[in-house]
Write a protein that holds these residues in place. Structure first.
Motif, PDB file in Angstrom:
ATOM      1  N   ARG A  81       9.419  13.048 -27.262  1.00 19.03           N
ATOM      2  CA  ARG A  81      10.800  12.764 -27.498  1.00 19.03           C
ATOM      3  C   ARG A  81      11.304  13.640 -28.654  1.00 19.03           C
ATOM      4  O   ARG A  81      10.840  13.702 -29.755  1.00 19.03           O
ATOM      5  N   GLY A  82      12.350  14.287 -28.275  1.00 22.25           N
ATOM      6  CA  GLY A  82      13.116  15.096 -29.291  1.00 22.25           C
ATOM      7  C   GLY A  82      12.755  16.567 -28.957  1.00 22.25           C
ATOM      8  O   GLY A  82      12.073  17.067 -27.920  1.00 22.25           O
ATOM      9  N   THR A 112       8.751  12.466 -34.705  1.00 24.52           N
ATOM     10  CA  THR A 112       8.425  11.124 -33.610  1.00 24.52           C
ATOM     11  C   THR A 112       6.839  11.401 -33.054  1.00 24.52           C
ATOM     12  O   THR A 112       6.230  10.547 -32.907  1.00 24.52           O
ATOM     13  N   TYR A 137       7.529  16.978 -32.954  1.00 26.79           N
ATOM     14  CA  TYR A 137       8.743  16.749 -32.328  1.00 26.79           C
ATOM     15  C   TYR A 137       9.472  16.087 -33.276  1.00 26.79           C
ATOM     16  O   TYR A 137       9.062  14.847 -34.104  1.00 26.79           O
ATOM     17  N   THR A 192      13.585  14.167 -34.001  1.00 31.63           N
ATOM     18  CA  THR A 192      15.074  13.888 -33.554  1.00 31.63           C
ATOM     19  C   THR A 192      15.829  13.682 -34.908  1.00 31.63           C
ATOM     20  O   THR A 192      15.449  13.843 -35.974  1.00 31.63           O
ATOM     21  N   ASP A 193      16.970  13.259 -34.410  1.00 29.43           N
ATOM     22  CA  ASP A 193      18.011  13.064 -35.643  1.00 29.43           C
ATOM     23  C   ASP A 193      17.604  11.728 -36.192  1.00 29.43           C
ATOM     24  O   ASP A 193      16.744  11.020 -35.504  1.00 29.43           O
ATOM     25  N   GLY A 212      17.584   8.779 -33.821  1.00 28.84           N
ATOM     26  CA  GLY A 212      16.665   8.843 -32.589  1.00 28.84           C
ATOM     27  C   GLY A 212      16.964   9.708 -31.534  1.00 28.84           C
ATOM     28  O   GLY A 212      16.536   9.857 -30.549  1.00 28.84           O
ATOM     29  N   HIS A 213      18.547  10.495 -31.650  1.00 27.29           N
ATOM     30  CA  HIS A 213      18.867  11.157 -30.849  1.00 27.29           C
ATOM     31  C   HIS A 213      18.233  12.874 -30.841  1.00 27.29           C
ATOM     32  O   HIS A 213      17.851  12.975 -31.740  1.00 27.29           O
ATOM     33  N   GLU A 214      18.539  13.508 -29.953  1.00 24.17           N
ATOM     34  CA  GLU A 214      17.932  14.832 -30.024  1.00 24.17           C
ATOM     35  C   GLU A 214      18.718  15.742 -31.102  1.00 24.17           C
ATOM     36  O   GLU A 214      19.949  15.440 -31.489  1.00 24.17           O
ATOM     37  N   ALA A 215      18.038  16.377 -31.867  1.00 26.48           N
ATOM     38  CA  ALA A 215      18.482  17.043 -33.171  1.00 26.48           C
ATOM     39  C   ALA A 215      19.405  18.062 -32.822  1.00 26.48           C
ATOM     40  O   ALA A 215      19.075  18.622 -31.674  1.00 26.48           O
ATOM     41  N   GLY A 231      14.061  14.838 -23.439  1.00 28.84           N
ATOM     42  CA  GLY A 231      15.204  14.448 -23.976  1.00 28.84           C
ATOM     43  C   GLY A 231      16.552  14.676 -23.732  1.00 28.84           C
ATOM     44  O   GLY A 231      16.467  14.495 -22.394  1.00 28.84           O
TER      45      GLY A 231
END
Length: 476
Positions: free
Chosen positions: A351-352, A381, A397, A399-400, A403-406, A431
């Protein structure tokens, strides 16, 4: 509940059987032109299937198909394997090591010999199983910046992190950190220092927990029989009950139909006294290890199994009973097992954005890296980092905070602060940008490189499907 009676087998007698009838290992590169066949005939005992899968996955080998049969106190397992690039296993040193590791239970799960890694001209990580350092196990509620706070506390106490692995799932976190005395080197043995570490980390982990909420901290001394790190992570998250919120397919259909959930169905095979578990999910590395690990640690015995991958999808079918001979006839048992299998599959999902780091090993490195992530609003994550002599390599791994993709611009700032020559960035296939057909990496000069993604499932299935008719329905 239906009960199937089985004779009691004394452990010493089982050990005698292993010595009288040692496993027979056959590694066949002639049967298929696109994969290597690993065949194992051995006296059966609980957990042996997991040990064999662990040997293969620790060597970064990919299992695309497998067939298991183990009735009557004897097992016959077949694995279709390739290396991580989709090639057959042809290196003689690697083949010899596989034969020795699968034949000798004492070698399963141990360190990968240095001469093997030298011969393969690449690092093969044994999941950072350390028998020389103090192990720190932590579970609790996940939150942004937690790993940064933990590593900063260890650095403050002059503890050097030699390896760390952490998973997050369903807002829970489990991590295993191997530490040594940052001043004297070697494991931390002084009871006073251990008490200081435990007390400091308690204050960090407990800080954001509500009254009565689950969390745990455990320090263990070096031990030769230490559990495989990734298996131990599964055990920690299972004990933390991260599976409670798991929901896969509702079971109303047996078809994929574009559903992104994991499909798990459990049915009864009454004429044979089995419970039949069917799993359909996205294919990924170490998937077989994760599902067999869940079944084994929940005290289920796999009597027959068939696993195959087609494209990006994997189908797994297990014929199981409880270790006490009982089948699963209550809805609550079936529901719990389904939830635990879904959790075991989801924990390792990427994730991410994936960030690979290779840099000079130094005191406080993990604290420095995770602090940079936290200060730039990135949440971790998943983590896997280890050290060897003067080098440290790891995968994060991120994310922002929501929890969303950085954002890649944020990641670029992080790369520059950590060191542009030692960090590569890849898009996660799970992602929000998974529709992209390429991944992003950076070379030593910081330039962007585009690399096409490699799909092992597509490579193998085109050849394997022609042989699927040779394998009929499994019967005892």
């Amino acid at each position: 509940m239906e009960i199937v009676y089985q004779p009691y087998i004394d452990p010493e007698f089982q050990s005698l059987l292993d010595r009288i009838h040692p496993p027979r290992i056959c590694i066949d590169n002639d049967a298929f032109h696109d994969c290597t066949l690993v065949k194992v005939d051995s006296a059966n005992r609980h957990g042996i299937l997991l040990e064999m899968v662990q040997v293969l996955t620790d060597l970064d080998l990919v299992i695309s198909k497998s067939y298991v049969s183990s009735d009557g106190g004897w097992l016959m397992d077949v694995f279709h394997v390739t290396d991580h690039l989709g090639n057959k296993v042809i290196d003689e040193t690697l083949i010899l090591y596989i034969q020795q590791a699968l034949s000798d239970p004492r070698r399963r799960g141990g360190e990968i010999p240095k001469e093997l890694q030298t011969c393969l001209k690449r690092d093969v990580k044994p999941c950072h199983v350390s028998t020389e350092h103090t192990a720190l196990e932590i579970t609790g509620r996940d939150r942004p910046g937690l790993m940064s706070e933990i590593s900063a506390a260890l650095y403050e106490l002059r503890c050097h992190v030699t390896a760390a692995v952490a998973w997050t799932h369903n807002a829970r976190v489990a991590c295993i950190i191997h530490i040594e005395d940052g001043l004297m080197g070697g494991p931390i043995m002084a009871s006073k220092k251990l008490a200081q570490v435990h007390e400091k980390l308690e204050s960090v982990v407990e800080a954001h927990h509500e009254s009565g909420e689950r969390w745990s901290i455990r320090l263990t001394a070096p031990a030769a029989g230490r559990t495989h790190t990734e298996r131990r992570l599964h055990q920690l998250m299972y004990a933390d009950r991260d599976y409670k919120q798991c929901q896969g397919c509702d079971g109303s259909c047996r078809q994929w139909n574009g559903c992104t959930n994991t499909h798990v169905t459990i049915e009864a095979c009454r004429e044979k006294g089995y419970s039949v578990v069917n799993i359909r999910c996205r294919d990924r590395t170490k998937l077989l290890f994760d599902t067999v690990c869940a079944l084994t640690d929940m005290q289920y015995v796999v009597f027959h199994a068939a696993i195959s991958s087609k494209g990006t999808i994997t189908d797994q079918e297990y014929f199981i009973r409880r270790q006490d001979g009982c089948s699963l006839n209550t809805q609550s048992e079936r529901q719990k097992l389904a939830q635990c299998l879904i959790a075991a599959i989801e924990r390792r999902e990427s994730r991410g954005l994936r960030l690979d780091i290779c840099t000079q090993n130094k005191m406080g490195l993990l604290s420095d890296v995770t602090r940079v992530f936290r200060e730039n609003g990135l949440s971790i994550t998943r983590v896997e980092i280890g050290t060897q002599a003067e080098r440290a390599t790891g995968t994060f791994y991120v994310t922002d905070a929501s929890g969303h993709e950085a954002d890649l611009r944020t990641v670029e700032l992080v790369r520059q602060e950590i060191g542009g020559s030692v960090l590569r960035v890849y898009r996660s296939p799970n992602g929000t940008s998974r529709a992209s057909s390429s991944s992003i990496s950076r070379n030593s000069s910081g330039e962007v490189e585009e690399r096409a993604k490699f799909s092992l499932g597509n490579l193998l299935w085109s050849q394997l499907e022609r042989f699927s008719e040779n394998f009929g329905f499994i019967k005892s």
